[in-house]
Write a protein that holds these residues in place. Structure first.
Motif: not given
Length: 230
Positions: A126, A128-129, A132-133, A145-146, A148-149, A152
């Motif tokens: 989380l 790392d996401m 990156k976001l 990314l949003d 996937k967050f 997850k």
């Protein structure tokens, strides 16, 4: 193993027998069903009835047909609700507001559950996401990314049914997130606020604060809903 069938709507009774066998544990995930010929013999029904029953079981997602191998009880049921929900959404002419309300119900609870089950590896993923976001200038990648967050967090809930519902709604949720972000990126202040909200959700999860994770996700959902309806 099977009981011979001699009544009308034969294929439905075949379906019921196989479903019952799954229910009581005679058939488990990944088990191979007898061949069509064997089923015809054991159940004392026509081959057309067996084929109709197998088609029905495949449609409802209980079995999968592997060409050249046979029919198997499915191992993975996560996406079984996907098509039915999409059909319902289209037929009922549901709105983005409807999707947002469903997201609020699912995701606030998933955040609360995830905070209780989060592991160190989940925190790293989380984090790392989120990093990156924060540093991403490509909106297409930011949307990914949003999404996937949020998925997850649902995965971390460790609740198979909740995750299945989330996956089933994935197409609708993906469009919903894009719609929200399309409005938000028009304002740099709102875009910054969106990142801060994800940070607050992450910190609540990291600290295993269930009530905080719930409330921060709820605030985020309200913010998203307000911007979706602009």
């Amino acid at each position: 193993m099977f009981t011979p069938i001699k009544n009308v709507k034969v294929y439905e009774q075949v379906v019921d027998q196989i479903k019952k066998m799954v229910e009581i544990g005679e058939l488990k995930k990944g088990d191979k069903l007898p061949s069509e010929r064997e089923l015809v013999s054991e159940l004392n029904v026509s081959r057309s009835s067996i084929r109709e029953a197998l088609r029905s079981l495949e449609i409802i997602g209980l079995i999968e047909c592997k060409r050249g191998e046979g029919n198997f009880i499915r191992k993975n049921f996560e996406n079984n609700l996907f098509e039915p929900l999409h059909i319902i959404f289209m037929l009922e002419k549901s709105t983005s507001k409807d999707v947002m309300e469903v997201r609020q119900i699912i995701e606030t609870e998933s955040a609360a559950l995830a905070s209780k089950n989060i592991k160190n590896k989940d925190i790293s993923i989380l984090e790392d996401m989120l990093l990156k976001l924060k540093n991403c200038n490509d909106e297409k990648k930011s949307i990914d990314l949003d999404k996937k967050f949020h998925y997850k967090i649902a995965e971390m809930s460790n609740n198979f049914i909740l995750l299945s519902i989330m996956n089933a709604c994935s197409g609708l949720i993906d469009l919903n997130i894009k719609g929200v972000r399309d409005n938000i990126i028009l304002s740099s202040d709102k875009k910054e606020e969106l990142v801060k909200q994800h940070e607050k959700i992450f910190l609540a999860l990291k600290n295993k604060d269930s009530s905080k994770a719930y409330s921060e996700m709820r605030k985020h959902m309200k913010f998203s809903n307000d911007n979706l309806l602009l």
